[in-house]
Design an enzyme around this catalytic site. Structure first.
Site, PDB file in Angstrom:
ATOM      1  N   ARG A   1       0.821  -1.226   0.000  1.00 32.33           N
ATOM      2  CA  ARG A   1       0.000   0.000   0.000  1.00 32.33           C
ATOM      3  C   ARG A   1       0.851   1.270   0.000  1.00 32.33           C
ATOM      4  O   ARG A   1       0.398   2.311  -0.460  1.00 32.33           O
ATOM      5  CB  ARG A   1      -0.937   0.000   1.209  1.00 32.33           C
TER       6      ARG A   1
ATOM      7  N   ASP B   1     -15.401  10.025  10.545  1.00 35.19           N
ATOM      8  CA  ASP B   1     -14.321   9.095  10.199  1.00 35.19           C
ATOM      9  C   ASP B   1     -13.007   9.863  10.301  1.00 35.19           C
ATOM     10  O   ASP B   1     -12.991  11.093  10.233  1.00 35.19           O
ATOM     11  CB  ASP B   1     -14.498   8.547   8.771  1.00 35.19           C
TER      12      ASP B   1
END
Ligand SMILES: C[S@@+](CC[C@H](N)C(=O)[O-])C[C@H]1O[C@@H](n2cnc3c(N)ncnc32)[C@H](O)[C@@H]1O
Length: 296
Positions: A57, A168
């Protein structure tokens, strides 16, 4: 072009590894440094088995920045808060789905919704919170369930003081939530009549209708930090977010949720999660991974 080095991601470079080709030097201590940063800032625990995932990633970030090694990337993340946020965004799991764990919405419809509507009709404040909302699918599922199965009932909500907070840590997913536009195939996750009533087609998918969107406020909020939220909630959904936290962090969060819920308010958690810590005594179980706050 960078040298291709044969290093097993997660193993010390000096050890040579067992042959996984990696583009950038990646040592065990780089993985540990990244794990520590992610834990300190987001509470997320990256087990050793996640080393390869971390490499894959983050490698594109090294490429984009023209860096040669993960050691250089760690140094960058340490001195640049924006890169730290980008690193955490790259390493968090945002998987979600409309009407995921559908029994929660069935319970909400059968046991919670009418009480909240009655409260709203009495001109009292009604507040719901999707904590760890990802790209909005959870909060819109809840909003559609709240609006209900006919337009007439929903029109009562129009003038009420009723809002849903969707929070979030990740700004990228919050932007998707605000846009409220989803891929065409996902529409089948929405049961009828919610699908027909509260969504509409777009050129390449569908969007949540304005009646639902206007009830939701998306905010960036790190659950590990102070919550700049006033007042208490009738309902909190925090699903599939605590699974990435250690027991101590989960216990702290659950105490925070208990404080922020009204007596009699409902907490919905993910199917593989459970209550831990002192807050356990402040809830009674009322369904599968559904809890009600008991009066103190
Ligand atoms: C797997 S998603 C869950 C989405 C939704 N609740 C569901 O169940 O489908 C977990 C979300 O938690 C967010 N998250 C992780 N750590 C967080 C933190 N410390 N504070 C706030 N959100 C966090 C991630 O960005 C991610 O969007």
């Amino acid at each position: 072009m960078k040298n291709m080095r044969l290093i097993q991601a997660g193993e010390p470079a000096e050890a040579g590894g067992t042959g996984a080709a990696t583009e950038y030097a990646y040592r065990k201590q780089d993985f540990e440094a990244i794990s520590a940063l992610v834990y300190d800032h987001a509470g997320i625990t990256l087990a050793d088995g996640k080393s390869t995932m971390v490499y894959s990633r983050l490698a594109k970030k090294l490429r984009a920045k023209g860096l040669d090694s993960f050691a250089d990337y760690v140094a960058l993340v340490r001195r640049d808060p924006a890169e730290l946020a980008a690193c955490i965004e790259a390493l968090t799991t945002n998987h979600t789905r409309l009407f995921r764990e559908g029994h929660h919405f069935d319970h909400f419809h059968a046991h919670v919704r009418s009480g909240l509507l009655a409260k709203a009709m009495r001109r009292s404040k009604v507040r719901l919170w999707s904590a760890g909302c990802s790209s909005g699918e959870e909060v819109y599922s809840l909003t559609m369930t709240l609006l209900g199965r006919d337009r007439e009932a929903a029109s009562m909500i129009g003038g009420a003081d009723l809002l849903l907070l969707a929070s979030d840590i990740n700004e990228r997913v919050l932007a998707l939530g605000r846009a409220a536009q989803y891929r065409g195939g996902d529409v089948t996750d929405i049961p009828e009549p919610y699908r027909s009533l509260w969504t509409q087609r777009t050129a390449d998918g569908f969007e949540i209708r304005e009646e639902a969107r206007r009830l939701v406020r998306f905010r960036q909020l790190n659950l590990l930090h102070a919550w700049p939220i006033s007042g208490q909630f009738d309902v909190i959904f925090c699903r599939n977010t605590m699974i990435y936290f250690d027991e101590e962090t989960k216990a702290r969060l659950l105490s925070g949720f208990a404080d922020r819920l009204l007596s009699g308010g409902y907490l919905y958690i993910g199917h593989s999660e459970r209550l831990v810590g002192p807050a356990t005594a402040r809830f009674k179980s009322v369904g599968q991974t559904i809890y009600q706050k008991v009066a103190a």
